[in-house]
Design an enzyme around this catalytic site. Structure first.
Site, mmCIF file in Angstrom:
data_model
loop_
_atom_site.group_PDB
_atom_site.id
_atom_site.type_symbol
_atom_site.label_atom_id
_atom_site.label_comp_id
_atom_site.label_asym_id
_atom_site.label_seq_id
_atom_site.Cartn_x
_atom_site.Cartn_y
_atom_site.Cartn_z
ATOM 1 N N GLU A 272 9.417 10.508 -9.686
ATOM 2 C CA GLU A 272 8.264 9.782 -9.110
ATOM 3 C C GLU A 272 7.208 9.553 -10.175
ATOM 4 O O GLU A 272 6.607 8.481 -10.252
ATOM 5 C CB GLU A 272 7.677 10.539 -7.913
ATOM 6 C CG GLU A 272 8.618 10.640 -6.731
ATOM 7 C CD GLU A 272 9.224 9.296 -6.339
ATOM 8 O OE1 GLU A 272 8.485 8.309 -6.221
ATOM 9 O OE2 GLU A 272 10.461 9.230 -6.166
ATOM 10 N N TRP A 303 4.302 -18.576 2.705
ATOM 11 C CA TRP A 303 3.485 -17.531 3.341
ATOM 12 C C TRP A 303 2.717 -18.149 4.496
ATOM 13 O O TRP A 303 2.377 -19.351 4.447
ATOM 14 C CB TRP A 303 2.484 -16.937 2.331
ATOM 15 C CG TRP A 303 3.120 -16.319 1.122
ATOM 16 C CD1 TRP A 303 3.159 -16.846 -0.132
ATOM 17 C CD2 TRP A 303 3.818 -15.066 1.050
ATOM 18 N NE1 TRP A 303 3.836 -15.995 -0.992
ATOM 19 C CE2 TRP A 303 4.258 -14.892 -0.284
ATOM 20 C CE3 TRP A 303 4.126 -14.068 1.976
ATOM 21 C CZ2 TRP A 303 4.970 -13.778 -0.727
ATOM 22 C CZ3 TRP A 303 4.836 -12.952 1.547
ATOM 23 C CH2 TRP A 303 5.256 -12.823 0.220
ATOM 24 N N ASN A 339 3.191 7.671 1.009
ATOM 25 C CA ASN A 339 3.977 6.604 0.385
ATOM 26 C C ASN A 339 4.900 5.896 1.363
ATOM 27 O O ASN A 339 4.998 4.668 1.367
ATOM 28 C CB ASN A 339 4.792 7.181 -0.772
ATOM 29 C CG ASN A 339 5.626 6.114 -1.451
ATOM 30 O OD1 ASN A 339 5.084 5.140 -1.965
ATOM 31 N ND2 ASN A 339 6.935 6.277 -1.437
ATOM 32 N N TRP A 357 1.253 -10.900 -0.226
ATOM 33 C CA TRP A 357 1.037 -9.504 -0.587
ATOM 34 C C TRP A 357 -0.335 -9.269 -1.229
ATOM 35 O O TRP A 357 -0.861 -8.155 -1.208
ATOM 36 C CB TRP A 357 2.162 -8.991 -1.497
ATOM 37 C CG TRP A 357 2.390 -9.786 -2.752
ATOM 38 C CD1 TRP A 357 3.268 -10.813 -2.914
ATOM 39 C CD2 TRP A 357 1.752 -9.605 -4.030
ATOM 40 N NE1 TRP A 357 3.211 -11.294 -4.204
ATOM 41 C CE2 TRP A 357 2.295 -10.568 -4.908
ATOM 42 C CE3 TRP A 357 0.779 -8.735 -4.516
ATOM 43 C CZ2 TRP A 357 1.888 -10.686 -6.244
ATOM 44 C CZ3 TRP A 357 0.370 -8.846 -5.839
ATOM 45 C CH2 TRP A 357 0.920 -9.809 -6.678
ATOM 46 N N TRP A 380 3.120 -3.176 -4.137
ATOM 47 C CA TRP A 380 3.069 -4.348 -3.254
ATOM 48 C C TRP A 380 4.184 -5.332 -3.572
ATOM 49 O O TRP A 380 4.836 -5.862 -2.683
ATOM 50 C CB TRP A 380 1.686 -5.017 -3.329
ATOM 51 C CG TRP A 380 0.762 -4.311 -2.385
ATOM 52 C CD1 TRP A 380 -0.121 -3.321 -2.677
ATOM 53 C CD2 TRP A 380 0.711 -4.477 -0.959
ATOM 54 N NE1 TRP A 380 -0.726 -2.869 -1.537
ATOM 55 C CE2 TRP A 380 -0.242 -3.570 -0.465
ATOM 56 C CE3 TRP A 380 1.372 -5.294 -0.049
ATOM 57 C CZ2 TRP A 380 -0.548 -3.465 0.896
ATOM 58 C CZ3 TRP A 380 1.067 -5.203 1.305
ATOM 59 C CH2 TRP A 380 0.121 -4.298 1.765
HETATM 60 C C1 LIG Z 1 2.217 -0.880 -1.248
HETATM 61 C C2 LIG Z 1 2.038 0.324 -2.150
HETATM 62 C C3 LIG Z 1 0.863 0.470 -2.874
HETATM 63 C C4 LIG Z 1 0.694 1.594 -3.709
HETATM 64 N N1 LIG Z 1 -0.489 1.710 -4.413
HETATM 65 C C5 LIG Z 1 -0.662 2.774 -5.231
HETATM 66 C C6 LIG Z 1 -1.859 2.925 -5.977
HETATM 67 O O1 LIG Z 1 -2.756 2.087 -5.954
HETATM 68 N N2 LIG Z 1 -1.999 4.065 -6.739
HETATM 69 C C7 LIG Z 1 -1.018 5.009 -6.807
HETATM 70 O O2 LIG Z 1 -1.200 6.010 -7.516
HETATM 71 N N3 LIG Z 1 0.136 4.865 -6.151
HETATM 72 C C8 LIG Z 1 0.351 3.786 -5.354
HETATM 73 N N4 LIG Z 1 1.521 3.676 -4.664
HETATM 74 C C9 LIG Z 1 2.605 4.653 -4.904
HETATM 75 C C10 LIG Z 1 2.626 5.895 -3.998
HETATM 76 O O3 LIG Z 1 2.484 5.524 -2.666
HETATM 77 C C11 LIG Z 1 1.544 6.912 -4.355
HETATM 78 O O4 LIG Z 1 1.544 7.170 -5.731
HETATM 79 C C12 LIG Z 1 1.798 8.248 -3.616
HETATM 80 O O5 LIG Z 1 1.805 8.046 -2.237
HETATM 81 C C13 LIG Z 1 0.728 9.242 -4.005
HETATM 82 O O6 LIG Z 1 0.863 10.425 -3.276
HETATM 83 P P1 LIG Z 1 1.269 11.786 -3.994
HETATM 84 O O7 LIG Z 1 0.423 12.004 -5.194
HETATM 85 O O8 LIG Z 1 1.271 12.842 -2.949
HETATM 86 O O9 LIG Z 1 2.751 11.436 -4.443
HETATM 87 P P2 LIG Z 1 3.939 12.374 -4.943
HETATM 88 O O10 LIG Z 1 5.134 12.071 -4.103
HETATM 89 O O11 LIG Z 1 3.519 13.773 -5.043
HETATM 90 O O12 LIG Z 1 4.270 11.759 -6.379
HETATM 91 C C14 LIG Z 1 3.723 12.274 -7.589
HETATM 92 C C15 LIG Z 1 3.076 11.198 -8.396
HETATM 93 O O13 LIG Z 1 4.048 10.244 -8.808
HETATM 94 C C16 LIG Z 1 3.459 8.941 -8.830
HETATM 95 N N5 LIG Z 1 4.172 8.092 -7.876
HETATM 96 C C17 LIG Z 1 4.806 8.476 -6.752
HETATM 97 N N6 LIG Z 1 5.388 7.400 -6.161
HETATM 98 C C18 LIG Z 1 5.098 6.338 -6.923
HETATM 99 C C19 LIG Z 1 5.402 4.952 -6.846
HETATM 100 N N7 LIG Z 1 6.146 4.445 -5.853
HETATM 101 N N8 LIG Z 1 4.929 4.113 -7.803
HETATM 102 C C20 LIG Z 1 4.198 4.598 -8.833
HETATM 103 N N9 LIG Z 1 3.873 5.908 -8.959
HETATM 104 C C21 LIG Z 1 4.318 6.762 -8.024
HETATM 105 C C22 LIG Z 1 2.010 9.095 -8.403
HETATM 106 O O14 LIG Z 1 1.207 9.185 -9.558
HETATM 107 C C23 LIG Z 1 2.033 10.412 -7.635
HETATM 108 O O15 LIG Z 1 0.794 11.076 -7.646
HETATM 109 C C24 LIG Z 1 1.722 2.555 -3.820
HETATM 110 C C25 LIG Z 1 2.902 2.398 -3.089
HETATM 111 C C26 LIG Z 1 3.049 1.293 -2.252
HETATM 112 C C27 LIG Z 1 4.321 1.153 -1.471
#
Ligand SMILES: Cc1cc2nc3c(=O)[nH]c(=O)nc-3n(C[C@H](O)[C@H](O)[C@H](O)COP(=O)(O)OP(=O)(O)OC[C@H]3O[C@@H](n4cnc5c(N)ncnc54)[C@H](O)[C@@H]3O)c2cc1C
Length: 463
Positions: A272, A303, A339, A357, A380
């Site tokens: 992740e 769209w 997420n 989006w 997105w």
């Molecule tokens: C539509 C959409 C918009 C999003 N916008 C953002 C945003 O603006 N900022 C953001 O940090 N994340 C974003 N994410 C990714 C993800 O949802 C979040 O990083 C995650 O929910 C953060 O929670 P956590 O720290 O508990 O994640 P954990 O599951 O604990 O993951 C650990 C770290 O890995 C990184 N990570 C995890 N999943 C992703 C992913 N899919 N893409 C990139 N990095 C990831 C993050 O830095 C996160 O803190 C987005 C996802 C979607 C689907």
């Protein structure tokens, strides 16, 4: 003794801070400064929730510096003029900072570096945010990656984590700078306290980041792979805003997890973090993607015309589709959303409502405390099917099935949509199959026919 300006940006920490370490290694007195210049971020000036977080994180950094004998001095931009003025008045021989990768900021920083060097000042930037610089990983042909799995496979072969360095115990006192402002003068904290619900969930600042990591490592890492998709249980790290503001580094996280003996799910978690690396890689190589489709085929996608009542219902968590409303209300009340639920609400917006989006990305930008140009654009475009290595557009999430699978008892729904809490779990997922409670809206869109309409729209760009 000679001074070095430490220009804090999205690296609001003292441990593992390469810019700060460079000054100390060189025997220079660090002069910590923060310059507020949102207009230099192009079309992506930080949103309101980010500002609210930054306000607290700056206070935490200022307190940590003060406890060590130093001080954070805060200014309003333009950044280049401010740095030049401070440099002239301190006679600093160097300006050190940790890199950011947003296109407007990269361009600005390049100009600033050149300008300082032309004036005989040592200007040095460091990697303070990523495991790999965005340009470091490339295909055999020297091209950027567009698909995550080979990107991460390649990155994993180059795995060399920096050693962690604790925050210095003491720092020399910097000179007092004329024109420095109080943090509160930046007016980052909202006057109407819509953020008041945030702070029972979050502790912005380095100490809060380390506590969140310790909590995750002890309580949720083991089982992460299975639980990370469940919004009804605290199965993820909640480190995203801490990472975004640079209160903690990904290499400290990776090292901490390496040292955790109960670490079956470490690789799943690192993957992740890998998505975060990939997002920065894409943003660097394809800087137009916060605004434009990564896949230009979607430039002709039909769209729907944005209808404000639908968009408002989505933003306010009043779509009548429980898991979507739960997510949007969680976002509004805490500045964060799980997420899995981010994917579900984004699918509803871009597929069932067929809204561009960008409408969703902009709302998230303003309301997420972890709003990150790289991750948000990737997220997105991934859900919308327009992005690099994206879920295909024809894969339309069914929010009811998603809720049944990932929130089986409807506990997450009950928590954020309390009017549905009295219902039996099965009805929480789809209240229209029973007698919906008074005041809860009927669905704003028919899930089956809107899915068909989305697929028909897709046909039009493929034919
Ligand atoms: C539509 C959409 C918009 C999003 N916008 C953002 C945003 O603006 N900022 C953001 O940090 N994340 C974003 N994410 C990714 C993800 O949802 C979040 O990083 C995650 O929910 C953060 O929670 P956590 O720290 O508990 O994640 P954990 O599951 O604990 O993951 C650990 C770290 O890995 C990184 N990570 C995890 N999943 C992703 C992913 N899919 N893409 C990139 N990095 C990831 C993050 O830095 C996160 O803190 C987005 C996802 C979607 C689907």
């Amino acid at each position: 003794m000679t001074h070095a300006l430490i220009w804090f940006r999205n690296d609001l920490r003292l441990a593992d801070n390469p810019a700060l370490q460079a000054a100390l290694r060189g025997g220079l007195v660090p002069v910590p400064v923060y310059i507020h210049a949102p207009e230099e971020e192009g079309d992506w000036a930080p949103g309101a929730a980010s500002d609210a977080w930054r306000h607290r994180s700056l206070h935490a950094l200022a307190a940590d510096l003060q406890a060590r004998g130093s001080r954070l001095q805060v200014f309003r931009g333009p950044s280049i003029d401010t740095l030049q003025t401070i440099q002239a008045c301190t006679g600093a021989q160097a300006v050190f900072w940790n890199r950011r990768y947003e296109p407007a900021i990269e361009a600005r920083d390049t100009l600033i570096k050149r300008n300082l060097q032309q004036h005989g000042v040592q200007a040095q930037s460091h990697n303070g945010a990523l495991l790999f610089e965005p340009w470091q990983i490339e295909t055999k042909n020297g091209d950027p990656y567009r698909v995550f799995t080979p990107f991460w496979r390649n990155a994993s072969t180059r795995w060399r984590l920096p050693t962690c360095t604790d925050a210095p115990a003491h720092l020399p006192a910097p000179p007092l700078l004329p024109g420095a402002l109080g943090i509160d003068a930046l007016k980052l904290s909202p006057r109407l306290r819509w953020d008041s619900g945030f702070w029972s969930c979050w502790t912005p600042g380095e100490r809060g980041a380390h506590a969140a990591l310790a909590r995750f490592s002890a309580q949720a890492l083991d089982g992460y792979q299975q639980q990370r998709d469940r919004p009804d249980i605290p199965g993820t790290s909640h480190l995203s805003p801490h990472l975004h503001f640079g209160e903690i580094t990904p290499w400290r996280i990776a090292r901490t997890l390496e040292n955790n003996p109960a670490c079956n799910d470490r690789d799943a978690y690192l993957r992740e973090l890998g998505w975060r690396e990939f997002a920065h890689h894409l943003l660097h190589h394809f800087p137009h993607t916060p605004e434009a489709n990564f896949n230009p085929r979607f430039d002709d996608f039909p769209w729907a015309a944005p209808e404000s009542s639908l968009l408002t219902a989505w933003q306010q968590g009043r779509t009548g589709i429980p898991i979507v409303d739960a997510g949007m209300r969680e976002l509004w009340q805490t500045g964060w959303m799980h997420n899995r639920v981010r994917m579900i609400v984004a699918s509803l917006l871009t597929k069932n409502l067929r809204l561009h989006w960008q409408h969703g990305a902009r709302w998230f930008w303003d309301t997420l405390v972890d709003a990150s140009l790289a991750n948000n654009s990737l997220g997105w475009q991934w859900v919308a099917g327009t992005g690099a290595d994206a879920a295909p557009y024809y894969r339309v999430f069914n929010p009811v099935l998603q809720a049944q699978k990932f929130d089986p008892q409807g506990d997450y729904i009950a928590r954020w949509v309390p009017e549905l809490a009295p219902l039996a779990p099965t009805l929480r997922h789809a209240p229209w199959s029973g007698l919906p409670p008074h005041g809860y809206p009927a669905p704003i869109v028919d899930l089956a026919s809107s899915r068909q309409a989305a697929l028909a729209a897709l046909e039009r760009i493929h034919s």
